[in-house]
Write an enzyme that holds these catalytic residues in place. Structure first.
Site, PDB file in Angstrom:
ATOM      1  N   GLY A 215      -1.133   3.257  32.170  1.00  0.00           N
ATOM      2  CA  GLY A 215      -2.289   2.934  32.999  1.00  0.00           C
ATOM      3  C   GLY A 215      -1.939   2.001  34.139  1.00  0.00           C
ATOM      4  O   GLY A 215      -2.527   2.085  35.233  1.00  0.00           O
TER       5      GLY A 215
ATOM      6  N   HIS B 235       1.474  -3.890  25.803  1.00  0.00           N
ATOM      7  CA  HIS B 235       0.287  -3.495  25.040  1.00  0.00           C
ATOM      8  C   HIS B 235      -0.396  -4.739  24.452  1.00  0.00           C
ATOM      9  O   HIS B 235      -0.162  -5.110  23.298  1.00  0.00           O
ATOM     10  CB  HIS B 235       0.676  -2.534  23.921  1.00  0.00           C
ATOM     11  CG  HIS B 235       1.098  -1.186  24.411  1.00  0.00           C
ATOM     12  ND1 HIS B 235       0.219  -0.139  24.560  1.00  0.00           N
ATOM     13  CD2 HIS B 235       2.304  -0.718  24.817  1.00  0.00           C
ATOM     14  CE1 HIS B 235       0.856   0.915  25.029  1.00  0.00           C
ATOM     15  NE2 HIS B 235       2.131   0.586  25.190  1.00  0.00           N
TER      16      HIS B 235
ATOM     17  N   LEU C 236     -19.906   0.462   5.478  1.00  0.00           N
ATOM     18  CA  LEU C 236     -20.317  -0.717   6.235  1.00  0.00           C
ATOM     19  C   LEU C 236     -20.542  -0.354   7.699  1.00  0.00           C
ATOM     20  O   LEU C 236     -19.925   0.571   8.219  1.00  0.00           O
ATOM     21  CB  LEU C 236     -19.240  -1.813   6.136  1.00  0.00           C
ATOM     22  CG  LEU C 236     -18.878  -2.293   4.727  1.00  0.00           C
ATOM     23  CD1 LEU C 236     -17.635  -3.180   4.785  1.00  0.00           C
ATOM     24  CD2 LEU C 236     -20.036  -3.048   4.098  1.00  0.00           C
TER      25      LEU C 236
ATOM     26  N   CYS D  88       0.250  -0.057  30.162  1.00  0.00           N
ATOM     27  CA  CYS D  88       1.483   0.726  30.129  1.00  0.00           C
ATOM     28  C   CYS D  88       1.417   1.843  31.175  1.00  0.00           C
ATOM     29  O   CYS D  88       1.516   1.578  32.368  1.00  0.00           O
ATOM     30  CB  CYS D  88       1.726   1.269  28.722  1.00  0.00           C
ATOM     31  SG  CYS D  88       3.428   1.802  28.436  1.00  0.00           S
TER      32      CYS D  88
ATOM     33  N   GLU E 161       0.844  -1.195   0.000  1.00  0.00           N
ATOM     34  CA  GLU E 161       0.000   0.000   0.000  1.00  0.00           C
ATOM     35  C   GLU E 161       0.879   1.245   0.000  1.00  0.00           C
ATOM     36  O   GLU E 161       1.790   1.370   0.811  1.00  0.00           O
ATOM     37  CB  GLU E 161      -0.903   0.003   1.235  1.00  0.00           C
ATOM     38  CG  GLU E 161      -1.748   1.259   1.356  1.00  0.00           C
ATOM     39  CD  GLU E 161      -2.390   1.417   2.726  1.00  0.00           C
ATOM     40  OE1 GLU E 161      -2.899   2.526   3.007  1.00  0.00           O
ATOM     41  OE2 GLU E 161      -2.370   0.456   3.528  1.00  0.00           O
TER      42      GLU E 161
ATOM     43  N   GLU F 217      -3.326  -5.117  23.387  1.00  0.00           N
ATOM     44  CA  GLU F 217      -4.243  -4.814  22.279  1.00  0.00           C
ATOM     45  C   GLU F 217      -3.607  -5.026  20.913  1.00  0.00           C
ATOM     46  O   GLU F 217      -4.305  -5.279  19.922  1.00  0.00           O
ATOM     47  CB  GLU F 217      -4.753  -3.375  22.403  1.00  0.00           C
ATOM     48  CG  GLU F 217      -3.748  -2.272  22.123  1.00  0.00           C
ATOM     49  CD  GLU F 217      -2.910  -1.859  23.316  1.00  0.00           C
ATOM     50  OE1 GLU F 217      -2.261  -0.790  23.257  1.00  0.00           O
ATOM     51  OE2 GLU F 217      -2.888  -2.615  24.316  1.00  0.00           O
TER      52      GLU F 217
END
Length: 547
Positions: free
Chosen positions: A382, A519, A240, A380, A139, A521
């Site tokens: 947090g 992390h 969408l 982190c 990309e 996530e």
């Protein structure tokens, strides 16, 4: 030898090239092909590591420690293929490499020019690992016509010329605006975009057209005629309700078949889309809703916490609930009582960040979650704020703080519960850092192992006592205060293998209170939710029945 698909964009930015690339990669996988996705960004920063989240969104970190564009997060979430340093490059990195070679004398005294030296550097980057996969999707960031993108467009033109005929194709993503006043879908912007592309020597094999609704056959035929592509290579990309509908939506439009046709791959393997049908079903068929408060400092731009938002969605899918995540500016709690703001939520996340702004608000959010028995996930910074909160209110360290915010100890006395990490072990080597080092690429970055305490909640959640997770930080919780904190109930349940660096803290007699230095996530996927997010949403779902 890989086949190459180059994805470019036109008309306007933010059309969803990254999502289209990721969805196409997933569809090619569904047909049995191996894929790798790459991002080539025209900006002059060496990487996004020093860019403000307000400017560029989150920084996605790979296992091998690269700080990259958030699109690589889409690539990983849709394909499950772990990104590497060699999957992201910017103009800044390219020019830096060229200039380093010039200083070393690698060019033997030649005059250094964009063509061939810069374009050759780009082509060398594109070719890395081309023997490893069936398809390489590349990309190009920005839009056609951007002056900084010209070396990349010239490089992919040359690259396609260098390869055998039929080994490279070009996919161009554009916008078809709908003019309400006339009730018409306008093709002219796409025509002009393709004209611009052709003027620099590139001709699209496929057109992917963003639109609010279906593209009538008349407009498809018009685009095919004026843009010199086959009618079945004009693909509609409609808006969408969920990004996880994209693979199925693109398949219905025939994107994967059009790509295989362009490469003359026949007969085409039949796609197996069970995984994405299950994902779509979980997205749209939930048994309830949970409300999650994300107390952060970059709340004005949701892309700053993109991976957290998606990981929460994955956790919701695993528990068959819809996750309604709401962003709350941590600075509000430094002026106002946090209780009325946080009471409506079933769980709280305090994510990572840099700098002092908003930290006292994050500490108050951690205190609210701890004292009110609300599920809490600190990531982190947090985690560090949760440790400081516990130190201040559960021990006699009422002046607990972090070296990140209190550099001048002579001006302000404090107990440095969080300190600047000056050395650590990476593999078999020791890494050293100083406070005044350059900021780019100098943190503890990438995947590191951690050992979980037997019988701990996190060991139960992970189902193992040995994990590896991705890091991005330069400050650590000091283990000198471990004993004091554990005596008051804050358990250090995850440590680095050498026992020097805290990785996870938890409160055992709390419904769900976990802080992690890494992390999680970044490794969550719709078809494989991260264990921590899956269990966090389970706890939030349980709490929603109690409040």
């Amino acid at each position: 030898m890989a086949r190459f698909i180059f994805i470019t964009g036109g008309v306007v930015s933010s059309l969803g090239k990254g999502l289209a690339s990721a969805a196409l990669g997933a569809l090619l996988q569904a047909r049995g092909f191996s894929v790798r996705l790459r991002k080539l960004d025209p900006y002059l920063n060496v990487d996004p590591g020093t860019m403000s989240p307000f400017e560029h969104g989150e920084v996605f970190v790979t296992d091998d420690g690269a700080e990259t564009d958030l699109d690589l997060g889409h690539y990983e979430r849709f394909t499950g293929v772990a990104a590497r340093k060699t999957d992201s490059v910017s103009s800044g990195r390219i020019y830096s490499n060229v200039l380093e070679k010039e200083r070393r004398g690698d060019y033997l005294g030649k005059t250094i020019q964009v063509i061939p030296h810069v374009t050759n550097e780009i082509k060398d980057f594109i070719a890395i690992g081309e023997d490893e996969v069936d398809f390489m999707l590349c990309e190009i960031g920005g839009t056609v016509g951007d002056i900084e993108g010209l070396p990349f467009f010239e490089a992919i033109r040359q690259f396609a010329q260098d390869k055998a005929r039929g080994q490279c194709i070009f996919m161009h993503l554009t916008l078809l605006p709908f003019i309400k006043a006339s009730g018409e879908l306008k093709t002219k912007p796409t025509q002009h975009s393709v004209k611009e592309l052709r003027s620099i020597g590139l001709a699209p094999d496929l057109l992917v057209c963003r639109s609010e609704g279906p593209i009538p056959q008349k407009e498809r035929d018009k685009l095919a005629l004026f843009c010199n592509v086959r009618p079945d290579a004009v693909i509609a990309a409609q808006d969408l309700s969920s990004i996880y509908d994209a693979p199925l939506a693109y398949h219905r439009e025939g994107l994967d078949q059009a790509v295989l046709d362009a490469f003359e791959i026949s007969p085409a393997p039949r796609p197996i889309l069970d995984r994405w049908e299950d994902v779509s079903d979980r997205v749209h068929n939930s048994d309830g809703e949970v409300r999650i408060a994300i107390v952060g400092k970059y709340t004005q731009l949701e892309d700053a916490y993109k991976s957290i938002a998606e990981a929460l969605t994955h956790g919701g899918m695993a528990n068959r609930v819809k996750v309604k995540a709401e962003w709350i500016d941590a600075e509000i709690f430094e002026r106002e009582d946090c209780v009325p703001h946080l009471e409506p939520y079933h769980a709280i996340i305090v994510p990572g960040g840099f700098g002092e702004r908003g930290t006292e608000g994050k500490i108050k959010a951690a205190e609210f979650a701890r004292t009110r028995n609300v599920p809490y996930l600190g990531i982190c910074l947090g985690m560090q704020m949760a440790v400081i909160e516990a130190a201040r209110h559960l021990t006699d360290m009422t002046d607990a703080g972090s070296e990140e915010f209190d550099h001048e100890a002579g001006k302000k006395r404090f107990t440095p519960v969080v300190y600047h990490l000056k050395e650590w072990v990476q593999g078999n080597a020791k890494v050293e850092r100083a406070v005044d080092d350059d900021k780019g690429g100098t943190m503890r970055l990438g995947a590191y192992d951690a050992v979980l305490a037997e019988g701990s909640r996190v060991a139960e959640i992970y189902g193992t006592t040995n994990i590896d997770e991705r890091h991005r930080h330069r400050y650590e919780v000091d283990i000198r205060y471990k004993k004091q904190l554990e005596e008051k109930g804050l358990t250090f349940s995850g440590m680095s293998p050498d026992g020097r660096l805290p990785e996870i803290v938890e409160i055992k007699d709390h419904p769900w209170f976990i802080g992690v230095q890494f992390h999680p996530e970044l490794k969550s996927k719709p078809f494989e939710p991260h264990p921590l997010f899956r269990d966090f949403i389970r706890a939030a779902k349980e709490n929603s029945r109690l409040v």
